[in-house]
Scaffold this active site. Structure first.
Site, PDB file in Angstrom:
ATOM      1  N   GLY A  47       0.831  -1.191   0.000  1.00  0.00           N
ATOM      2  CA  GLY A  47       0.000   0.000   0.000  1.00  0.00           C
ATOM      3  C   GLY A  47       0.867   1.242   0.000  1.00  0.00           C
ATOM      4  O   GLY A  47       2.044   1.193   0.356  1.00  0.00           O
ATOM      5  N   GLN A  52       3.335   9.933   1.216  1.00  0.00           N
ATOM      6  CA  GLN A  52       4.598   9.205   1.001  1.00  0.00           C
ATOM      7  C   GLN A  52       5.259   9.566  -0.324  1.00  0.00           C
ATOM      8  O   GLN A  52       6.429   9.263  -0.529  1.00  0.00           O
ATOM      9  CB  GLN A  52       4.360   7.686   1.043  1.00  0.00           C
ATOM     10  CG  GLN A  52       3.941   7.189   2.414  1.00  0.00           C
ATOM     11  CD  GLN A  52       3.787   5.685   2.388  1.00  0.00           C
ATOM     12  OE1 GLN A  52       2.715   5.174   2.068  1.00  0.00           O
ATOM     13  NE2 GLN A  52       4.862   4.979   2.700  1.00  0.00           N
ATOM     14  N   CYS A  89       6.887  -0.432   6.219  1.00  0.00           N
ATOM     15  CA  CYS A  89       6.410   0.734   5.482  1.00  0.00           C
ATOM     16  C   CYS A  89       7.461   1.123   4.455  1.00  0.00           C
ATOM     17  O   CYS A  89       8.655   1.100   4.767  1.00  0.00           O
ATOM     18  CB  CYS A  89       6.182   1.880   6.469  1.00  0.00           C
ATOM     19  SG  CYS A  89       5.615   3.397   5.698  1.00  0.00           S
ATOM     20  N   LEU A  90       7.015   1.475   3.251  1.00  0.00           N
ATOM     21  CA  LEU A  90       7.973   1.858   2.206  1.00  0.00           C
ATOM     22  C   LEU A  90       8.772   3.108   2.590  1.00  0.00           C
ATOM     23  O   LEU A  90       9.855   3.327   2.071  1.00  0.00           O
ATOM     24  CB  LEU A  90       7.242   2.104   0.883  1.00  0.00           C
ATOM     25  CG  LEU A  90       6.688   0.851   0.199  1.00  0.00           C
ATOM     26  CD1 LEU A  90       5.867   1.232  -1.020  1.00  0.00           C
ATOM     27  CD2 LEU A  90       7.804  -0.108  -0.192  1.00  0.00           C
ATOM     28  N   HIS A 131      -3.181   1.152   8.326  1.00  0.00           N
ATOM     29  CA  HIS A 131      -1.836   1.705   8.132  1.00  0.00           C
ATOM     30  C   HIS A 131      -1.849   2.881   7.145  1.00  0.00           C
ATOM     31  O   HIS A 131      -1.283   3.941   7.413  1.00  0.00           O
ATOM     32  CB  HIS A 131      -0.916   0.577   7.631  1.00  0.00           C
ATOM     33  CG  HIS A 131       0.493   1.001   7.355  1.00  0.00           C
ATOM     34  ND1 HIS A 131       1.565   0.512   8.061  1.00  0.00           N
ATOM     35  CD2 HIS A 131       1.004   1.841   6.425  1.00  0.00           C
ATOM     36  CE1 HIS A 131       2.681   1.066   7.585  1.00  0.00           C
ATOM     37  NE2 HIS A 131       2.370   1.865   6.584  1.00  0.00           N
ATOM     38  N   GLU A 132      -2.529   2.680   6.018  1.00  0.00           N
ATOM     39  CA  GLU A 132      -2.514   3.719   4.976  1.00  0.00           C
ATOM     40  C   GLU A 132      -3.343   4.936   5.393  1.00  0.00           C
ATOM     41  O   GLU A 132      -2.963   6.080   5.125  1.00  0.00           O
ATOM     42  CB  GLU A 132      -3.012   3.161   3.640  1.00  0.00           C
ATOM     43  CG  GLU A 132      -2.205   1.988   3.088  1.00  0.00           C
ATOM     44  CD  GLU A 132      -0.702   2.209   3.064  1.00  0.00           C
ATOM     45  OE1 GLU A 132      -0.249   3.373   2.925  1.00  0.00           O
ATOM     46  OE2 GLU A 132       0.031   1.212   3.216  1.00  0.00           O
ATOM     47  N   HIS A 135      -1.447   7.183   7.628  1.00  0.00           N
ATOM     48  CA  HIS A 135      -0.519   8.080   6.921  1.00  0.00           C
ATOM     49  C   HIS A 135      -1.169   9.431   6.622  1.00  0.00           C
ATOM     50  O   HIS A 135      -0.503  10.456   6.613  1.00  0.00           O
ATOM     51  CB  HIS A 135      -0.075   7.464   5.585  1.00  0.00           C
ATOM     52  CG  HIS A 135       1.128   6.575   5.669  1.00  0.00           C
ATOM     53  ND1 HIS A 135       2.356   7.022   6.106  1.00  0.00           N
ATOM     54  CD2 HIS A 135       1.305   5.269   5.335  1.00  0.00           C
ATOM     55  CE1 HIS A 135       3.232   6.023   6.048  1.00  0.00           C
ATOM     56  NE2 HIS A 135       2.623   4.943   5.593  1.00  0.00           N
TER      57      HIS A 135
HETATM   58 NI    NI Z   1       3.415   3.050   5.272  1.00  0.00          NI
END
Ligand code: NI
Length: 147
Positions: A47, A52, A89-90, A131-132, A135
């Site tokens: 995701g 991000q 997380c990316l 999670h997303e 953000h």
């Molecule tokens: Ni993340």
């Protein structure tokens, strides 16, 4: 295909609150497509949220192996149960943590055509929704880790 630069932990933009999208137009659809390209290009991403890639709009893309989901202005409208999960997380490469998430969540959002959709996710999808959407509030999983 257009890749966007993934902002990393320490970048202040990851801590800011994203704004609602007023109109779902071609510009928004382009950002969603770029976000999906960027997520798939990163390989291990399930995701990605717009902050991000440096955009403070309430946009999320998710693919937990069952196809691409694009969400505009997603909101969690119901949470049920609890599960212990491991997340990464990316924006925080090579770090994972254990935390508690709801076992099942219901999300209300707009799709890429601006139509209202309601989605329910359990297990990994529930975790990913949480999670997303976090953000979009400037919350990172590292804020919530228990271990
Ligand atoms: Ni993340």
């Amino acid at each position: 295909m257009a890749l966007r630069e993934i902002r990393l932990f320490g970048d202040e933009i990851l801590r800011k609150k994203s704004r609602n999208v007023e109109v779902v137009d071609d510009k928004i659809r382009q950002i969603l497509d770029d976000m999906a390209d960027t997520m798939y290009n990163a390989g291990n991403g399930a995701g990605l949220a717009a902050p991000q890639v440096g955009i403070l709009k309430r946009l999320v893309v998710i693919d937990m192996g069952q196809g691409l989901i694009k969400l505009v202005n997603p909101q969690i409208i119901k949470k049920e149960g609890k599960q212990e999960v491991i997340e990464g997380c990316l924006s925080i490469p090579n770090k994972w943590g254990k935390l508690i998430r709801p076992a099942k969540v219901t999300v209300k959002a707009l799709n890429e055509n601006g139509e209202e959709i309601i989605l329910t996710g359990t297990g990994d999808l529930a975790k990913c929704f949480c999670h997303e959407i976090d953000h979009l509030e400037g919350i990172l999983f590292t804020d919530l880790v228990t271990e």
